[in-house]
Design an enzyme around this catalytic site. Sequence first.
Site, PDB file in Angstrom:
ATOM      1  N   LYS A   1      14.177  57.356  30.373  1.00 16.98           N
ATOM      2  CA  LYS A   1      13.782  56.831  29.610  1.00 16.98           C
ATOM      3  C   LYS A   1      12.756  58.299  28.855  1.00 16.98           C
ATOM      4  O   LYS A   1      12.630  58.101  27.164  1.00 16.98           O
ATOM      5  CB  LYS A   1      12.205  55.955  29.652  1.00 16.98           C
TER       6      LYS A   1
ATOM      7  N   GLN B   1       6.751  51.578  35.361  1.00 13.91           N
ATOM      8  CA  GLN B   1       8.762  52.063  36.859  1.00 13.91           C
ATOM      9  C   GLN B   1       7.903  50.659  36.896  1.00 13.91           C
ATOM     10  O   GLN B   1       7.133  50.297  38.197  1.00 13.91           O
ATOM     11  CB  GLN B   1       9.011  52.494  36.054  1.00 13.91           C
TER      12      GLN B   1
ATOM     13  N   ASP C   1       7.690  47.036  26.961  1.00 18.18           N
ATOM     14  CA  ASP C   1       8.417  45.677  28.003  1.00 18.18           C
ATOM     15  C   ASP C   1       8.750  44.371  27.236  1.00 18.18           C
ATOM     16  O   ASP C   1       9.876  44.112  28.281  1.00 18.18           O
ATOM     17  CB  ASP C   1       8.197  46.250  30.096  1.00 18.18           C
TER      18      ASP C   1
END
Length: 283
Positions: A53, A97, A120
């Site tokens: 990422k 995460q 997200d």
Amino acid sequence: MSAQIINGKEIAAAIRAEIKEKVAALNEQGTEVTLAVVLVGENPASQVYVRNKIRACKECGFINREILLPETAAEEELLQKVDELNEDPKVNGILVQLPLPSHMDEDRVIRRIDPVKDVDGFHPQSVGALSIGLPGFVSCTPAGIIQILHRQGIDCDGKECVIVGRSNIVGKPMGMLMLRENATVTMAHSHTKNLKEVCRRADILITAIGKPKFFNHEYIKDGAVVIDCGINRDENGKLCGDVDTEDILEKAKAVTPVPGGVGPMTIAMLMYNCVDAIRLQRR
């Protein structure tokens, strides 16, 4: 007939190039794009995902902030970091995460992220907006699959779509997105009776169950498009999907491979959401 192998890496690279242009234009206007990534602990798979990422952020011209907390960090410490990022006007996107250590409540942490920074797409407000067609972030893997279908010229209108798997991250949002595309959607799962028969109805079959090479030619309708979201290891430790790709090549029209199919699209759509965050934050 042999199925077309859809190259997710190429599609993702094209999307990242488009995003890079948008970021350059924003920079010229004095606007920077900043993604904050929070990693708790030293889970090796999570470290790889975070590295990928961050690499994509740099490629697209984003500013990246990486916040590392030890495995032993208290949940309140993580929530405080999220609060700080929520309040920081320079941060456009926040990504915590997953998975988190077992002593932390993932739902509570996700709900703490400001919905306009929830790149997200996991916050209940983001999910609710998707379900009723309001602006908001869409979970990255389902959004990436829609891009694959669009960019491959695969028309979903009126088509029979079967989604196997009902997770909050892939299955459920995928169903809502396919309804937006005017597909006729069936959600199948571990309690579905006669799964082979259900799957064989699908013009578009989307699998997300986490079972290596589970779906063979017996599950596939002639000429179906097969989208494989599985990330598994086979008996030799080799990366593979939910679909036995080799076994379905003579029946399917097109299939996404693992690796190199849906996976690269997930990160590309995260980058897309980061840029879109600026639009949502200006509303």
